[in-house]
Design a protein around this motif. Structure first.
Motif, mmCIF file in Angstrom:
data_model
loop_
_atom_site.group_PDB
_atom_site.id
_atom_site.type_symbol
_atom_site.label_atom_id
_atom_site.label_comp_id
_atom_site.label_asym_id
_atom_site.label_seq_id
_atom_site.Cartn_x
_atom_site.Cartn_y
_atom_site.Cartn_z
ATOM 1 N N ARG A 1 31.724 146.710 6.036
ATOM 2 C CA ARG A 1 31.650 147.218 4.672
ATOM 3 C C ARG A 1 31.630 146.086 3.647
ATOM 4 N NH1 ARG A 1 36.526 150.699 3.014
ATOM 5 N NH2 ARG A 1 36.016 151.500 5.073
ATOM 6 N N ILE A 2 30.647 146.145 2.760
ATOM 7 C CA ILE A 2 30.544 145.159 1.696
ATOM 8 C C ILE A 2 30.410 145.876 0.361
ATOM 9 C CG2 ILE A 2 29.510 143.355 3.123
ATOM 10 C CD1 ILE A 2 26.785 144.134 1.943
ATOM 11 N N ALA A 3 30.797 145.213 -0.684
ATOM 12 C CA ALA A 3 30.561 145.703 -2.041
ATOM 13 C C ALA A 3 29.377 144.933 -2.618
ATOM 14 C CB ALA A 3 31.807 145.496 -2.906
ATOM 15 N N LEU A 4 28.520 145.614 -3.376
ATOM 16 C CA LEU A 4 27.404 144.951 -4.028
ATOM 17 C C LEU A 4 27.949 144.158 -5.216
ATOM 18 C CD1 LEU A 4 24.298 144.635 -4.062
ATOM 19 C CD2 LEU A 4 24.244 146.541 -5.699
ATOM 20 N N LEU A 5 27.840 142.841 -5.161
ATOM 21 C CA LEU A 5 28.431 141.985 -6.194
ATOM 22 C C LEU A 5 27.478 141.888 -7.381
ATOM 23 C CD1 LEU A 5 30.132 139.146 -4.131
ATOM 24 C CD2 LEU A 5 31.009 141.376 -4.814
ATOM 25 N N ALA A 6 27.478 142.921 -8.197
ATOM 26 C CA ALA A 6 26.602 142.978 -9.373
ATOM 27 C C ALA A 6 27.298 143.757 -10.475
ATOM 28 C CB ALA A 6 25.270 143.621 -9.024
ATOM 29 N N CYS A 7 27.440 143.132 -11.624
ATOM 30 C CA CYS A 7 27.970 143.795 -12.822
ATOM 31 C C CYS A 7 26.913 143.675 -13.915
ATOM 32 C CB CYS A 7 29.286 143.157 -13.260
ATOM 33 S SG CYS A 7 30.644 143.372 -12.080
ATOM 34 N N LEU A 8 25.826 144.441 -13.758
ATOM 35 C CA LEU A 8 24.667 144.333 -14.629
ATOM 36 C C LEU A 8 24.231 145.709 -15.101
ATOM 37 C CD1 LEU A 8 22.526 141.820 -12.510
ATOM 38 C CD2 LEU A 8 23.863 141.279 -14.561
ATOM 39 N N ASP A 9 23.512 145.741 -16.219
ATOM 40 C CA ASP A 9 22.957 147.004 -16.693
ATOM 41 C C ASP A 9 21.681 147.324 -15.928
ATOM 42 O OD1 ASP A 9 20.920 145.412 -17.775
ATOM 43 O OD2 ASP A 9 21.837 145.377 -19.774
ATOM 44 N N ALA A 10 21.108 148.508 -16.202
ATOM 45 C CA ALA A 10 19.956 148.989 -15.442
ATOM 46 C C ALA A 10 18.756 148.053 -15.562
ATOM 47 C CB ALA A 10 19.588 150.399 -15.912
ATOM 48 N N GLN A 11 18.490 147.560 -16.773
ATOM 49 C CA GLN A 11 17.347 146.681 -16.975
ATOM 50 C C GLN A 11 17.504 145.386 -16.184
ATOM 51 O OE1 GLN A 11 14.463 147.161 -18.361
ATOM 52 N NE2 GLN A 11 13.759 145.062 -17.999
ATOM 53 N N SER A 12 18.709 144.839 -16.179
ATOM 54 C CA SER A 12 18.956 143.590 -15.450
ATOM 55 C C SER A 12 18.856 143.789 -13.938
ATOM 56 C CB SER A 12 20.336 143.035 -15.817
ATOM 57 O OG SER A 12 20.409 142.732 -17.198
ATOM 58 N N ILE A 13 19.257 144.980 -13.477
ATOM 59 C CA ILE A 13 19.136 145.285 -12.046
ATOM 60 C C ILE A 13 17.672 145.305 -11.633
ATOM 61 C CG2 ILE A 13 19.350 147.166 -10.386
ATOM 62 C CD1 ILE A 13 21.864 145.583 -10.597
ATOM 63 N N ARG A 14 16.827 145.893 -12.484
ATOM 64 C CA ARG A 14 15.392 145.905 -12.167
ATOM 65 C C ARG A 14 14.826 144.487 -12.156
ATOM 66 N NH1 ARG A 14 15.644 150.706 -15.352
ATOM 67 N NH2 ARG A 14 15.136 149.544 -17.256
ATOM 68 N N GLN A 15 15.269 143.676 -13.093
ATOM 69 C CA GLN A 15 14.822 142.284 -13.128
ATOM 70 C C GLN A 15 15.248 141.538 -11.868
ATOM 71 O OE1 GLN A 15 16.451 140.667 -16.727
ATOM 72 N NE2 GLN A 15 14.998 141.744 -18.078
ATOM 73 N N THR A 16 16.410 141.890 -11.343
ATOM 74 C CA THR A 16 16.903 141.244 -10.123
ATOM 75 C C THR A 16 15.935 141.465 -8.965
ATOM 76 O OG1 THR A 16 19.215 141.504 -10.815
ATOM 77 C CG2 THR A 16 18.795 141.171 -8.461
ATOM 78 N N LEU A 17 15.452 142.696 -8.805
ATOM 79 C CA LEU A 17 14.521 142.974 -7.723
ATOM 80 C C LEU A 17 13.222 142.188 -7.898
ATOM 81 C CD1 LEU A 17 13.841 144.527 -5.164
ATOM 82 C CD2 LEU A 17 13.020 146.413 -6.595
ATOM 83 N N TRP A 18 12.706 142.123 -9.126
ATOM 84 C CA TRP A 18 11.483 141.353 -9.364
ATOM 85 C C TRP A 18 11.702 139.869 -9.073
ATOM 86 C CZ3 TRP A 18 7.903 144.525 -9.003
ATOM 87 C CH2 TRP A 18 7.860 145.747 -9.671
ATOM 88 N N GLU A 19 12.871 139.360 -9.408
ATOM 89 C CA GLU A 19 13.174 137.953 -9.141
ATOM 90 C C GLU A 19 13.203 137.684 -7.644
ATOM 91 O OE1 GLU A 19 14.168 133.929 -9.683
ATOM 92 O OE2 GLU A 19 13.282 135.426 -11.023
ATOM 93 N N ILE A 20 13.788 138.606 -6.875
ATOM 94 C CA ILE A 20 13.815 138.449 -5.416
ATOM 95 C C ILE A 20 12.405 138.431 -4.856
ATOM 96 C CG2 ILE A 20 14.536 139.526 -3.245
ATOM 97 C CD1 ILE A 20 16.979 140.622 -4.752
ATOM 98 N N ARG A 21 11.570 139.353 -5.332
ATOM 99 C CA ARG A 21 10.194 139.427 -4.821
ATOM 100 C C ARG A 21 9.379 138.199 -5.210
ATOM 101 N NH1 ARG A 21 8.984 145.839 -6.212
ATOM 102 N NH2 ARG A 21 10.141 146.702 -4.428
ATOM 103 N N ARG A 22 9.662 137.665 -6.393
ATOM 104 C CA ARG A 22 8.921 136.480 -6.826
ATOM 105 C C ARG A 22 9.293 135.272 -6.000
ATOM 106 N NH1 ARG A 22 9.710 131.985 -9.378
ATOM 107 N NH2 ARG A 22 11.941 132.445 -9.632
ATOM 108 N N HIS A 23 10.598 135.080 -5.772
ATOM 109 C CA HIS A 23 11.075 133.878 -5.090
ATOM 110 C C HIS A 23 10.981 133.999 -3.572
ATOM 111 C CE1 HIS A 23 13.474 130.161 -4.900
ATOM 112 N NE2 HIS A 23 14.069 130.702 -3.844
ATOM 113 N N LEU A 24 11.166 135.223 -3.037
ATOM 114 C CA LEU A 24 11.193 135.432 -1.595
ATOM 115 C C LEU A 24 10.234 136.563 -1.215
ATOM 116 C CD1 LEU A 24 15.036 135.328 -0.815
ATOM 117 C CD2 LEU A 24 13.336 133.593 -0.216
ATOM 118 N N PRO A 25 8.943 136.308 -1.168
ATOM 119 C CA PRO A 25 8.017 137.358 -0.743
ATOM 120 C C PRO A 25 8.415 137.890 0.633
ATOM 121 C CG PRO A 25 6.832 135.456 -1.605
ATOM 122 C CD PRO A 25 8.253 135.025 -1.465
ATOM 123 N N HIS A 26 8.442 139.209 0.761
ATOM 124 C CA HIS A 26 8.939 139.812 1.995
ATOM 125 C C HIS A 26 8.303 141.180 2.181
ATOM 126 C CE1 HIS A 26 11.549 141.234 -1.295
ATOM 127 N NE2 HIS A 26 11.580 142.368 -0.626
#
Length: 404
Positions: free
Chosen positions: A95-120
């Motif tokens: 069991r892990i907790a998602l270490l994120a204290c961000l609003d909805a817009q920042s969460i969406r930006q997080t996914l785009w940042e992952i895709r930009r830096h780590l294509p998968h």
């Protein structure tokens, strides 16, 4: 406030913001020992060949508001290699907790940042106790993916410690517990509570690993000390957590030798029952229930609130905490398929499988019913013939059941 993203390649580096990380860990709901730097750094040092670590940090001013340690590796689906991202700790995921204290817009930006830096092709997060509510951050990630899936990976039994635990447990568990105590007393074994520190943790791990090695877990190679890589991970992680006072162990000793144990991690009044094993020649003692009862009594003495299984099998779990549980906690596995060719292909395969799976189950059910219908039934025609009192070889054999 805007989020400033930063990528790191190690959690163990001397300049990693450990203080800011721990402050973030304490801000999120229900942090676990498996989110600690001690655990994750040990996991990093034992990464499997071909896996690389990429740590995404999100800063809002001077405050760390996001940390996602992701491992990238190649996995084969249908014989084809695809790049997949997992949370650090995979495949020994708890069991892990998602270490994120961000609003909805920042969460969406997080996914785009992952895709930009780590294509998968696939990003997968296991063992999150976050229900897929409409406002969930991960639900938003699913909406941004070519295909998304969330499903229960296990239902963990939990026991809320209360004053009622001072009374003897009722029902069938009481009978089993009494019988186990009598057998343990008869052979002269004693139960001990241990809170190891940094000096005593490694010798204790050596002792319990020797127990696991000769248990059924050692025979099948499924224990936490089953290979060199996992052994190094456990040694480093538990030694570091013992230095922080988070390790608890209850052992059953006979003539000063450990013959059975339960190993746990304590986080904010919640004891995670992580691992147990026993010597096969003492399997009939029923030590697991006695040691589980000792967890509960220890919790009463030190004001713990919960005892959890850190993880169980999704089907046919034999964890003894099921007998004492006051509730269950669901762990979820989230899968996010990218818009890249590999992600589209895997997502298509998943949707096809969901379409075929119920039809396959219907066919299997009908086939099993047909076989059962045509199976001949053998009955005795002579009422004077009685079955032999001596069982055939292996008739009374039954597999040992335990949990990690």
């Amino acid at each position: 406030m805007m989020v400033r993203f930063e990528w790191r390649t190690s959690l163990c580096a001397s300049d990693f913001p450990a203080t800011a990380y721990e402050a973030l860990r304490q801000r999120v709901a229900d942090p676990t020992p498996f989110n600690t730097l001690a655990w994750l750094c040990a996991a990093e040092r034992s990464l499997q060949d071909g896996a690389t670590l990429h740590v995404l940090l999100g800063w809002q001013g001077e405050q760390l508001s996001l940390c996602l340690p992701l491992i990238a590796l190649r996995e084969r689906f249908g014989g084809l290699p695809f790049r997949v991202l997992h949370y650090l700790g995979h495949p020994l995921s708890d069991r892990i907790a998602l270490l994120a204290c961000l609003d909805a817009q920042s969460i969406r930006q997080t996914l785009w940042e992952i895709r930009r830096h780590l294509p998968h092709a696939l990003l997968q997060l296991n063992e999150l106790p976050e229900h897929p509510a409409p406002e969930s951050a991960l639900t938003q990630w699913m909406q941004l993916s070519s295909t998304g899936e969330h499903r229960v990976s296990c239902r963990v039994p939990v026991h809320r410690i209360s004053d009622s635990d001072r009374q003897e447990v009722s029902g069938d568990p009481r009978y089993k517990l009494r019988r186990a105590r009598k057998r343990i007393a008869a052979c002269g074994a004693v139960v001990r509570r241990l809170t190891p520190d940094v000096l005593t943790m490694r010798p204790l791990l050596q002792a319990i690993s020797e127990v696991e090695a000769v248990s059924w877990k050692g025979d099948k190679g499924v224990g936490i000390f089953s290979d060199t890589r996992h052994r190094q991970w456990m040694d480093d992680a538990f030694t570091a957590l013992a230095a922080q006072g988070q390790v608890r162990v209850v052992v059953l000793e006979l003539d000063g030798r450990c013959i059975s144990y339960r190993l746990g991690l304590l986080e904010q009044g919640r004891l995670f029952d992580y691992n147990l094993a026993f010597l096969p020649q003492y399997a009939d003692l029923g030590s697991g229930r006695v040691l589980l009862e000792e967890w509960i009594r220890w919790g009463l003495d030190e004001d713990w609130k919960w005892i959890d299984a850190s993880r169980v099998s999704i089907h046919n779990s034999s964890h003894q905490l099921h007998e004492r549980m006051t509730g269950q906690l669901e762990h979820w596995r989230w899968s996010f398929f990218s818009w890249r060719p590999g992600g589209l292909l895997l997502g298509l395969g998943l949707r096809l499988w969901h379409h075929v799976k119920p039809r396959l189950r219907q066919w299997q059910t009908k086939r099993a019913a047909a076989v059962a219908t045509h199976t001949p039934v053998v009955t005795s025609v002579d009422k004077n013939i009685t079955p032999s009192a001596k069982p055939m070889e292996g008739e009374n054999a039954s597999p040992s059941h335990s949990q990690r």
